[in-house]
Design a protein around this motif. Structure first.
Motif, PDB file in Angstrom:
ATOM      1  N   CYS A  29      32.603  43.049 -75.154  1.00 53.50           N
ATOM      2  CA  CYS A  29      33.168  44.379 -74.910  1.00 53.50           C
ATOM      3  C   CYS A  29      33.200  44.715 -73.418  1.00 53.50           C
ATOM      4  CB  CYS A  29      32.368  45.439 -75.663  1.00 53.50           C
ATOM      5  SG  CYS A  29      32.562  45.383 -77.453  1.00 53.50           S
ATOM      6  N   LEU A  30      32.217  44.241 -72.670  1.00 52.57           N
ATOM      7  CA  LEU A  30      32.175  44.518 -71.234  1.00 52.57           C
ATOM      8  C   LEU A  30      33.266  43.744 -70.507  1.00 52.57           C
ATOM      9  CD1 LEU A  30      30.856  45.804 -68.763  1.00 52.57           C
ATOM     10  CD2 LEU A  30      29.198  43.906 -68.760  1.00 52.57           C
ATOM     11  N   GLY A  31      33.361  42.452 -70.766  1.00 49.63           N
ATOM     12  CA  GLY A  31      34.406  41.648 -70.136  1.00 49.63           C
ATOM     13  C   GLY A  31      34.410  41.796 -68.625  1.00 49.63           C
ATOM     14  N   GLU A  32      35.572  42.089 -68.070  1.00 52.80           N
ATOM     15  CA  GLU A  32      35.729  42.217 -66.619  1.00 52.80           C
ATOM     16  C   GLU A  32      35.616  43.658 -66.140  1.00 52.80           C
ATOM     17  OE1 GLU A  32      35.893  39.609 -64.616  1.00 52.80           O
ATOM     18  OE2 GLU A  32      35.676  38.373 -66.414  1.00 52.80           O
ATOM     19  N   GLN A  33      35.276  44.574 -67.038  1.00 53.70           N
ATOM     20  CA  GLN A  33      35.195  45.975 -66.646  1.00 53.70           C
ATOM     21  C   GLN A  33      34.047  46.189 -65.661  1.00 53.70           C
ATOM     22  OE1 GLN A  33      36.715  48.576 -70.352  1.00 53.70           O
ATOM     23  NE2 GLN A  33      34.712  47.673 -70.691  1.00 53.70           N
ATOM     24  N   ALA A  34      34.193  47.203 -64.829  1.00 52.66           N
ATOM     25  CA  ALA A  34      33.148  47.528 -63.862  1.00 52.66           C
ATOM     26  C   ALA A  34      31.903  48.051 -64.555  1.00 52.66           C
ATOM     27  CB  ALA A  34      33.671  48.555 -62.856  1.00 52.66           C
ATOM     28  N   TYR A  35      32.133  48.886 -65.561  1.00 56.27           N
ATOM     29  CA  TYR A  35      31.025  49.457 -66.333  1.00 56.27           C
ATOM     30  C   TYR A  35      31.378  49.381 -67.817  1.00 56.27           C
ATOM     31  CZ  TYR A  35      29.208  51.234 -61.923  1.00 56.27           C
ATOM     32  OH  TYR A  35      28.706  51.322 -60.649  1.00 56.27           O
ATOM     33  N   CYS A  36      30.438  49.734 -68.652  1.00 54.56           N
ATOM     34  CA  CYS A  36      30.598  49.529 -70.091  1.00 54.56           C
ATOM     35  C   CYS A  36      31.857  50.159 -70.660  1.00 54.56           C
ATOM     36  CB  CYS A  36      29.370  50.072 -70.827  1.00 54.56           C
ATOM     37  SG  CYS A  36      27.861  49.099 -70.545  1.00 54.56           S
ATOM     38  N   THR A  37      32.183  51.365 -70.219  1.00 54.77           N
ATOM     39  CA  THR A  37      33.343  52.046 -70.776  1.00 54.77           C
ATOM     40  C   THR A  37      34.519  52.089 -69.806  1.00 54.77           C
ATOM     41  OG1 THR A  37      32.480  54.207 -70.080  1.00 54.77           O
ATOM     42  CG2 THR A  37      31.923  53.460 -72.301  1.00 54.77           C
ATOM     43  N   GLY A  38      34.463  51.269 -68.765  1.00 55.46           N
ATOM     44  CA  GLY A  38      35.585  51.229 -67.831  1.00 55.46           C
ATOM     45  C   GLY A  38      35.155  51.352 -66.386  1.00 55.46           C
ATOM     46  N   ARG A  84      33.430  60.014 -75.730  1.00 51.28           N
ATOM     47  CA  ARG A  84      32.025  60.308 -76.016  1.00 51.28           C
ATOM     48  C   ARG A  84      31.505  59.378 -77.107  1.00 51.28           C
ATOM     49  NH1 ARG A  84      28.651  64.754 -75.279  1.00 51.28           N
ATOM     50  NH2 ARG A  84      26.929  64.898 -76.760  1.00 51.28           N
ATOM     51  N   ALA A  85      32.292  59.183 -78.134  1.00 47.59           N
ATOM     52  CA  ALA A  85      31.892  58.294 -79.236  1.00 47.59           C
ATOM     53  C   ALA A  85      31.678  56.870 -78.729  1.00 47.59           C
ATOM     54  CB  ALA A  85      32.943  58.322 -80.342  1.00 47.59           C
ATOM     55  N   SER A  86      32.516  56.427 -77.786  1.00 48.31           N
ATOM     56  CA  SER A  86      32.382  55.082 -77.236  1.00 48.31           C
ATOM     57  C   SER A  86      31.057  54.924 -76.499  1.00 48.31           C
ATOM     58  CB  SER A  86      33.549  54.785 -76.285  1.00 48.31           C
ATOM     59  OG  SER A  86      33.400  53.508 -75.702  1.00 48.31           O
ATOM     60  N   VAL A  87      30.697  55.909 -75.686  1.00 44.33           N
ATOM     61  CA  VAL A  87      29.422  55.860 -74.960  1.00 44.33           C
ATOM     62  C   VAL A  87      28.254  55.829 -75.936  1.00 44.33           C
ATOM     63  CG1 VAL A  87      27.883  57.147 -73.426  1.00 44.33           C
ATOM     64  CG2 VAL A  87      30.310  56.961 -72.871  1.00 44.33           C
ATOM     65  N   LYS A  88      28.315  56.658 -76.961  1.00 51.41           N
ATOM     66  CA  LYS A  88      27.224  56.709 -77.941  1.00 51.41           C
ATOM     67  C   LYS A  88      27.133  55.407 -78.738  1.00 51.41           C
ATOM     68  CE  LYS A  88      24.900  59.725 -78.611  1.00 51.41           C
ATOM     69  NZ  LYS A  88      23.593  60.037 -77.988  1.00 51.41           N
ATOM     70  N   CYS A  89      28.265  54.757 -78.968  1.00 48.97           N
ATOM     71  CA  CYS A  89      28.258  53.488 -79.686  1.00 48.97           C
ATOM     72  C   CYS A  89      27.589  52.406 -78.840  1.00 48.97           C
ATOM     73  CB  CYS A  89      29.681  53.090 -80.056  1.00 48.97           C
ATOM     74  SG  CYS A  89      29.767  51.736 -81.247  1.00 48.97           S
ATOM     75  N   TRP A  90      27.894  52.377 -77.542  1.00 53.10           N
ATOM     76  CA  TRP A  90      27.215  51.452 -76.640  1.00 53.10           C
ATOM     77  C   TRP A  90      25.703  51.701 -76.662  1.00 53.10           C
ATOM     78  CZ3 TRP A  90      28.291  47.241 -73.721  1.00 53.10           C
ATOM     79  CH2 TRP A  90      29.623  46.903 -73.499  1.00 53.10           C
ATOM     80  N   GLU A  91      25.339  52.967 -76.611  1.00 51.97           N
ATOM     81  CA  GLU A  91      23.913  53.311 -76.627  1.00 51.97           C
ATOM     82  C   GLU A  91      23.261  52.830 -77.918  1.00 51.97           C
ATOM     83  OE1 GLU A  91      20.992  57.208 -75.989  1.00 51.97           O
ATOM     84  OE2 GLU A  91      23.029  57.482 -76.756  1.00 51.97           O
ATOM     85  N   ALA A  92      23.962  52.985 -79.035  1.00 53.82           N
ATOM     86  CA  ALA A  92      23.417  52.568 -80.327  1.00 53.82           C
ATOM     87  C   ALA A  92      23.185  51.057 -80.375  1.00 53.82           C
ATOM     88  CB  ALA A  92      24.352  52.996 -81.463  1.00 53.82           C
ATOM     89  N   VAL A  93      24.119  50.278 -79.842  1.00 56.68           N
ATOM     90  CA  VAL A  93      23.962  48.821 -79.830  1.00 56.68           C
ATOM     91  C   VAL A  93      22.799  48.420 -78.934  1.00 56.68           C
ATOM     92  CG1 VAL A  93      25.041  46.637 -79.184  1.00 56.68           C
ATOM     93  CG2 VAL A  93      26.371  48.370 -80.377  1.00 56.68           C
TER      94      VAL A  93
END
Length: 206
Positions: A141-150, A87-96
């Motif tokens: 942070c996104l790199g080769e991931q499908a979506y922001c958090t994986g 949850r913190a990771s998603v909120k951090c993406w949102e903050a950026v």
């Protein structure tokens, strides 16, 4: 529910995308906060959009508050993990992503709404530095991931997609895609979703 907002605000769009993904019914009421007869202060003392007016006439403001509330209204397409590091990771993406939008909006306001003799190049440069730093951070942070958090689509992707769409609308000359292929790939994927396709800001914009 009524959503007070504009068709150009990335924060309003973020709420609209969440509404669509969650399959929630609402009425969009367009509000120009720059107008002398704006009524937004009756619902948000800060005079900003978006503002969500609920069925009991209570209101919520700030997009981050609104979308977190909306995610609790329906089990359809959970956009925020319940707790913990995820949850913190998603909120951090949102903050950026939101910070990028704030910097971009500050540049636009400074260069388009202030008289030229009152504009501050130093202020604009400071905001541009934030904007480019946010883009580079998200790209790495996104790199080769499908979506922001994986592997899973989440609020993080919605926030990033709305930020990139705002850049396309206000800063066509920026050409952010040239140096951020991972973000471009994500953005194209998001535009294929009806929630994004149906909320793209339309020209002309002011």
């Amino acid at each position: 529910m009524k959503l007070l907002g504009s068709l150009t605000s990335p924060f309003v769009r973020k709420v609209r995308v969440v509404m669509a993904e969650k399959k929630l019914d609402y009425e969009l009421v367009l509000e120009d906060v720059w107008s002398d007869d704006t009524q937004i202060a009756a619902y948000n003392p800060l005079g900003k959009v978006p503002c969500l007016v609920m069925d009991d006439y209570g209101s919520l403001f700030d997009s981050r508050v609104i979308v977190e509330y909306l995610d609790t209204l329906s089990p359809v397409g959970r956009l925020l993990p319940q707790s913990g590091r995820e949850r913190a990771s998603v909120k951090c993406w949102e903050a950026v992503a939101d910070g990028l939008c704030e910097a971009a909006a500050a540049i636009y306001t400074e260069t388009h709404r202030r008289p030229s003799d009152q504009q501050s190049p130093a202020w604009v440069a400071r905001q541009e530095k934030k904007l480019h730093a946010a883009l580079q951070h998200m790209e790495e942070c996104l790199g080769e991931q499908a979506y922001c958090t994986g592997l899973n689509f989440s609020l993080a992707d919605i926030a990033v997609g709305c930020a990139l769409g705002y850049l396309d609308m206000r800063f066509e000359h920026l050409n952010w895609r040239a140096q951020h292929p991972a973000l471009e790939r994500l953005h194209e994927k998001l535009l294929a979703r009806p929630s994004f396709a149906d909320t793209q800001p339309l020209a002309p914009v002011v």
